[in-house]
Design an enzyme around this catalytic site. Structure first.
Site, PDB file in Angstrom:
ATOM      1  N   GLY A  17      -4.259   1.110  -7.398  1.00 47.60           N
ATOM      2  CA  GLY A  17      -4.615   1.170  -8.753  1.00 47.60           C
ATOM      3  C   GLY A  17      -3.479   2.048  -9.725  1.00 47.60           C
ATOM      4  N   GLY A  18      -3.500   1.752 -11.038  1.00 44.98           N
ATOM      5  CA  GLY A  18      -2.366   2.327 -11.748  1.00 44.98           C
ATOM      6  C   GLY A  18      -1.130   2.066 -11.409  1.00 44.98           C
ATOM      7  CB  THR A  55      -0.261   5.909 -14.896  1.00 43.41           C
ATOM      8  OG1 THR A  55      -0.886   6.647 -14.287  1.00 43.41           O
ATOM      9  CG2 THR A  55       0.142   6.450 -16.167  1.00 43.41           C
ATOM     10  CB  ALA A  56      -5.586   6.488 -14.970  1.00 44.89           C
ATOM     11  CG  ASP A  66      -5.842   2.252  -2.884  1.00 39.42           C
ATOM     12  OD1 ASP A  66      -5.602   1.864  -1.718  1.00 39.42           O
ATOM     13  OD2 ASP A  66      -5.120   2.715  -3.658  1.00 39.42           O
ATOM     14  CG  MET A  80      -8.373  11.868  -8.438  1.00 42.03           C
ATOM     15  SD  MET A  80      -7.378  11.971  -6.808  1.00 42.03           S
ATOM     16  CE  MET A  80      -5.951  12.096  -7.392  1.00 42.03           C
ATOM     17  CE  LYS A 101      -5.682   6.401   1.068  1.00 48.22           C
ATOM     18  NZ  LYS A 101      -4.652   7.098   0.380  1.00 48.22           N
ATOM     19  N   PRO A 109      -4.959  -0.121 -14.669  1.00 43.81           N
ATOM     20  CG  PRO A 109      -5.197   0.391 -16.938  1.00 43.81           C
ATOM     21  CD  PRO A 109      -4.011  -0.219 -16.099  1.00 43.81           C
ATOM     22  CB  ILE A 140       1.174   8.365 -10.957  1.00 50.35           C
ATOM     23  CG1 ILE A 140       2.586   8.464 -11.572  1.00 50.35           C
ATOM     24  CG2 ILE A 140       0.323   9.575 -11.442  1.00 50.35           C
ATOM     25  CD1 ILE A 140       2.551   8.032 -13.194  1.00 50.35           C
TER      26      ILE A 140
HETATM   27  N1  SAH Z   1      -2.233   5.647  -9.172  1.00 53.08           N
HETATM   28  C1  SAH Z   1      -3.339   5.875 -10.193  1.00 53.08           C
HETATM   29  C2  SAH Z   1      -4.133   7.211  -9.949  1.00 53.08           C
HETATM   30  C3  SAH Z   1      -4.604   7.284  -8.710  1.00 53.08           C
HETATM   31  S1  SAH Z   1      -5.795   8.817  -8.441  1.00 53.08           S
HETATM   32  C4  SAH Z   1      -2.833   5.563 -11.570  1.00 53.08           C
HETATM   33  O1  SAH Z   1      -1.521   5.740 -11.875  1.00 53.08           O
HETATM   34  O2  SAH Z   1      -3.624   5.609 -12.278  1.00 53.08           O
HETATM   35  C5  SAH Z   1      -7.436   8.174  -8.975  1.00 53.08           C
HETATM   36  C6  SAH Z   1      -7.764   8.891 -10.141  1.00 53.08           C
HETATM   37  O3  SAH Z   1      -7.005   7.986 -11.324  1.00 53.08           O
HETATM   38  C7  SAH Z   1      -9.091   8.774 -10.697  1.00 53.08           C
HETATM   39  O4  SAH Z   1     -10.041   9.475 -10.128  1.00 53.08           O
HETATM   40  C8  SAH Z   1      -9.185   8.874 -11.911  1.00 53.08           C
HETATM   41  O5  SAH Z   1      -8.829  10.321 -12.502  1.00 53.08           O
HETATM   42  C9  SAH Z   1      -7.697   8.110 -12.568  1.00 53.08           C
HETATM   43  N2  SAH Z   1      -7.935   6.650 -12.879  1.00 53.08           N
HETATM   44  C10 SAH Z   1      -7.545   5.673 -12.017  1.00 53.08           C
HETATM   45  N3  SAH Z   1      -8.134   4.405 -12.670  1.00 53.08           N
HETATM   46  C11 SAH Z   1      -8.978   4.822 -13.941  1.00 53.08           C
HETATM   47  C12 SAH Z   1      -9.446   4.173 -14.916  1.00 53.08           C
HETATM   48  N4  SAH Z   1      -9.473   2.799 -14.901  1.00 53.08           N
HETATM   49  N5  SAH Z   1     -10.140   5.087 -15.935  1.00 53.08           N
HETATM   50  C13 SAH Z   1      -9.804   6.259 -16.036  1.00 53.08           C
HETATM   51  N6  SAH Z   1      -9.437   6.976 -14.862  1.00 53.08           N
HETATM   52  C14 SAH Z   1      -8.743   6.270 -13.868  1.00 53.08           C
END
Ligand code: SAH
Length: 263
Positions: free
Chosen positions: A90-91, A120-121, A37, A173, A59, A14, A95
């Site tokens: 990210g994350g 994941t977030a 990203d 999102m 992205k 995150p 996912i």
């Molecule tokens: N693959 C990522 C998600 C990508 S979609 C994962 O597993 O987390 C992008 C969305 O993830 C953002 O719009 C938000 O809803 C969420 N997100 C990603 N990083 C975040 C963070 N640090 N804090 C809160 N929401 C986050």
């Protein structure tokens, strides 16, 4: 394990570099090129060796700097040129991360491609809120759902199956669609006072979190959120301490006894 000519789809977590896996860190340090990203923070990018080619492929919603086929082509091209390619997302890459397109493109080109998972977030947000995503008495399932719709499209979600009081919803999102999420979940029977928590920039120094309820969530999103990535958790687990304690009392009354490790 870490050979050139390969592509690794790596979960950057995150944002907090301490939430990377050790394997992700090793891969970032071994890479000759990193395609990342926009959501991958500077603390994570800074782990790459000096001289590593760092390529932002954009992205963020509405601000894609490269479309998906162009990113697929970049990965394939770099791997065919013998680079050790890290695709940093990210994350968790699996996912809402478009991992499948990249896996398919690499495999079609005969390139070895593997995944290194990330936090994941939803998990990061629950950790920040100090809560559990599941709870035996009142959250027997956790649903990860994206509320992102293509421009002009309506959100095409199965609202009946989402509007369940015994579940936790983690909505990715969801900012732009907050009003629709709230309206549809209520229209499909989820009580209007169902607890909601927003966490923005989870795990980062500029993290913000606030709690609200289902009927007020869109207003809260409009007035309180900035432009960082934000996730919404909906369900009893993010409710007031009293609510959660109510659930825990039910748990203590029997159901969870087999889950509590005996000491
Ligand atoms: N693959 C990522 C998600 C990508 S979609 C994962 O597993 O987390 C992008 C969305 O993830 C953002 O719009 C938000 O809803 C969420 N997100 C990603 N990083 C975040 C963070 N640090 N804090 C809160 N929401 C986050």
């Amino acid at each position: 394990m870490i050979d050139p000519g390969q592509v690794w789809l790596v979960g950057a977590g995150p944002g907090d570099p301490d939430l990377l896996t050790r394997k992700a860190e090793r891969l970032i340090q071994a890479a000759s090129v990193v395609f990342h990203d926009a959501l991958v923070g500077p603390g994570v990018l800074a782990l790459a060796r000096a001289g590593t080619r760092m390529v932002s492929v954009g992205k963020r919603s509405g601000r894609h700097s490269k479309d998906q086929p162009a990113i697929d082509a970049l990965l394939v091209e770099a791997a065919l040129a013998g680079e050790l390619v890290v695709r940093l997302k990210g994350g968790d890459p699996a996912i809402f991360g478009r991992a499948m397109e990249e896996l398919v493109a690499c495999r079609a080109a005969g390139i070895a491609v593997r995944i290194c998972p990330g936090i994941t977030a939803a998990s990061a947000a629950a950790a920040s809120l100090g809560t559990s995503l599941s709870l035996r008495s009142c959250a027997r399932r956790v649903t990860f759902v994206t509320a992102h719709a293509r421009k002009g499209d309506r959100l095409d979600l199965d609202w009946t199956s989402l509007a369940q009081p015994d579940a936790t919803l983690a909505i990715y999102m969801g900012k732009a669609a907050a009003a629709e999420v709230s309206g549809q979940l209520m229209a499909h029977g989820l009580p209007r006072d169902t607890p909601v928590a927003w966490v923005e920039n989870a795990s980062l120094p500029n993290e913000r979190q606030f709690r609200t309820r289902l009927d007020l969530l869109a207003l809260a999103a409009l007035t309180a959120l900035g432009d960082g990535p934000a996730i919404m958790l909906i369900g009893q687990v993010v409710g007031s301490v009293e609510l959660v304690e109510g659930g825990l009392e039910a748990v203590a009354a029997g159901a969870i006894a087999d889950q509590i490790p005996s000491t």
